[in-house]
Design an enzyme around this catalytic site. Structure first.
Site, PDB file in Angstrom:
ATOM      1  N   SER A 123       1.236   4.147 -23.446  1.00  0.00           N
ATOM      2  CA  SER A 123       2.170   4.856 -22.578  1.00  0.00           C
ATOM      3  C   SER A 123       1.786   6.328 -22.537  1.00  0.00           C
ATOM      4  O   SER A 123       0.876   6.768 -23.248  1.00  0.00           O
ATOM      5  CB  SER A 123       3.600   4.690 -23.085  1.00  0.00           C
ATOM      6  OG  SER A 123       3.751   5.442 -24.273  1.00  0.00           O
ATOM      7  N   LYS A 124       2.508   7.061 -21.714  1.00  0.00           N
ATOM      8  CA  LYS A 124       2.212   8.491 -21.489  1.00  0.00           C
ATOM      9  C   LYS A 124       2.024   9.257 -22.791  1.00  0.00           C
ATOM     10  O   LYS A 124       1.164  10.118 -22.899  1.00  0.00           O
ATOM     11  CB  LYS A 124       3.369   9.124 -20.695  1.00  0.00           C
ATOM     12  CG  LYS A 124       3.167   9.066 -19.207  1.00  0.00           C
ATOM     13  CD  LYS A 124       3.142  10.482 -18.612  1.00  0.00           C
ATOM     14  CE  LYS A 124       2.513  10.495 -17.248  1.00  0.00           C
ATOM     15  NZ  LYS A 124       3.366   9.851 -16.230  1.00  0.00           N
TER      16      LYS A 124
END
Ligand code: GLU
Length: 468
Positions: free
Chosen positions: A240-241
């Site tokens: 994820s980010k």
């Protein structure tokens, strides 16, 4: 049978690194089998799909060398065909019109929830006479899914996976506004495109069962599915980010080479013995669908960086010069002159030995582009003390006689000069480096001096010493 694979991104943002891997796997699998790899843009969600995202996906795929074989398909352009299939299914009795109102369905779900049951469409219009249809309600079309038995998926990666059919309700194929659902569009397109193998993320595994029902209802040949575990971050959580860059184009901006990223992505979830460095030719030869792992692979930037350093060293000097040219010119705020390009090419062998990314290479190559008089970096300025400048003033006179002007001859001169003037080599070499490069670090300094040539070198020393 000709193998036909596809990559089917939804254009709602950049090309995700996981998507790039899916594209790579599909491309390799097709080319291994002498087949075709197609691209379908799943742009039916008009609110979330943008032309910018479509362009970004094309750019990133082409940078990565993952262009498709044949024309790009736009899913939204096939809308009418999708709707037509839904109607055909109704005619054949494999689908039916459902007139339940949204309020009715909300109430149905609330009741199911209250009774602790899973919320599923209860099939209330499955066997009802359409003549009962209430006035003024637009129908949806639902698949008449089997209610007992099971659906079995023989997955290339996951093996045999089974779902009881009573877990799958009668899904909507066509909405009341006449628009096809995602599930319908995917199946019709995969059929129409002649897709034989679908390799994709395992977040689509549950969709596969519904899609199989639809293939069967149409009497179409089932493709072979391979659901690959999603990529995880170094901590084991889904990528994820917060793990850093997710878009393939960010890796381009960070100075990674497409061949390095391709090699890295190939090894994420697929293996061939202990091989780490795999050429495109080997990948094509080996990627036959075996070797895909069931355990999620972890993204490791350090490994990618090490691979990139390997591919940088293997890249030809003029190709590297071409690759870094735009950023180099941007940093120098001036176009590269022929002379600068010559110097850059002469120095490239040593520069690329030390660089891990194209961005490292651009930074270190700036040395050959800066114009005199140089702005000294603070550490270089510190090296150039009064004592060091006195050393340079004397040394410069002697340097006028160095013959030939080669790295070897310059180094021999430096060693002799330092010895006869009671200096350590560093007491001569460091001030030379600072004066000639403006920095305290550089590739081997005698090589750099040789590349700049005698006149430029002596002028650079004078720039530093002239006010003393
Ligand atoms: N459009 C889907 C996605 O971007 C992929 C659908 C598929 O591969 O079947 O996740």
């Amino acid at each position: 049978m000709t193998v036909v694979t596809r990559f089917a991104p939804s254009p709602t943002g950049f090309l995700h690194i996981g998507g790039a891997r899916t594209a790579l796997f599909n491309k390799l699998f097709a080319s291994h089998h002498g087949g075709k790899y197609l691209l379908r843009i799943e742009d039916t969600d008009k609110k979330r799909s943008t032309q910018d995202a479509i362009d970004a996906i094309h750019d990133a795929l082409s940078w990565l060398g993952l262009d498709c074989d044949g024309p790009v398909i736009s899913q939204s352009a096939q809308r009418e065909r999708h709707a037509e299939i839904a109607e055909q299914l109704v005619t054949a009795g494999h689908a039916y019109k459902c007139y339940a109102t949204p309020e009715e369905l909300t109430e149905m779900r609330a009741r199911q929830k209250a009774a602790g049951k899973p919320t599923r469409y209860d099939g209330r219009w499955r066997d009802r006479d359409p003549a009962d249809a209430p006035a003024g309600v637009d129908s949806v079309i639902r698949l008449r899914a089997p209610q007992d038995g099971k659906t079995v998926l023989q997955d290339m990666v996951q093996g045999e996976v089974t779902v009881a059919n009573d877990q799958l309700d009668d899904m909507i194929l066509l909405r009341s506004d006449g628009s096809p659902t995602y599930m319908l569009s995917v199946v019709v397109d995969d059929h129409d495109m002649g897709i034989t193998h679908i390799i994709r993320g395992d977040d689509h595994l549950t969709n596969a069962f519904r899609q199989i029902l639809l293939f069967k209802a149409m009497g179409w040949q089932l493709p072979i599915f391979g659901h690959v575990p999603l990529i995880h971050g170094p901590d084991g959580a889904k990528l994820s980010k917060r793990h850093g860059a997710l878009g393939a184009e960010s890796y381009r901006e960070m100075g990674f080479l497409p061949e390095a990223l391709r090699n890295y992505l190939l090894r994420l979830g697929w293996g061939h013995g202990d091989d780490e460095i795999i050429t495109d030719e080997q990948a094509k030869e080996w990627f036959d669908g075996s070797g895909l792992g069931k355990a999620p692979a972890r993204f490791d930037t350090a490994k990618l960086t090490a691979l990139n350093a390997h591919y940088l060293k293997a890249t030809g000097n003029s190709k590297l010069a071409e690759l870094i040219k735009p950023n180099l010119e941007k940093a120098a705020k001036t176009p590269l002159t022929d002379l600068n390009t010559q110097r850059l090419l002469a120095g490239m062998e040593s520069l690329k030995e030390r660089a891990k990314t194209l961005n490292d290479l651009t930074d270190s190559a700036a040395l050959y582009v800066r114009q005199r008089p140089l702005d000294l970096e603070p550490k270089a300025a510190k090296i150039l003390s009064d004592v060091a400048i006195a050393v340079l003033i004397e040394a410069r006179k002697s340097m006028e006689h160095i013959q030939p002007w080669t790295a070897d001859a310059i180094e021999k001169w430096a060693r002799r000069y330092a010895e006869s003037h009671d200096l350590k080599l560093g007491q001569l070499a460091q001030p030379l480096r600072a004066a000639i490069t403006g920095s305290n670090v550089s590739p081997p300094i005698f090589e750099v001096i040789a590349i700049f040539g005698q006149d430029e070198t002596l002028s650079r020393i004078s720039d530093i010493t002239k006010d003393h």
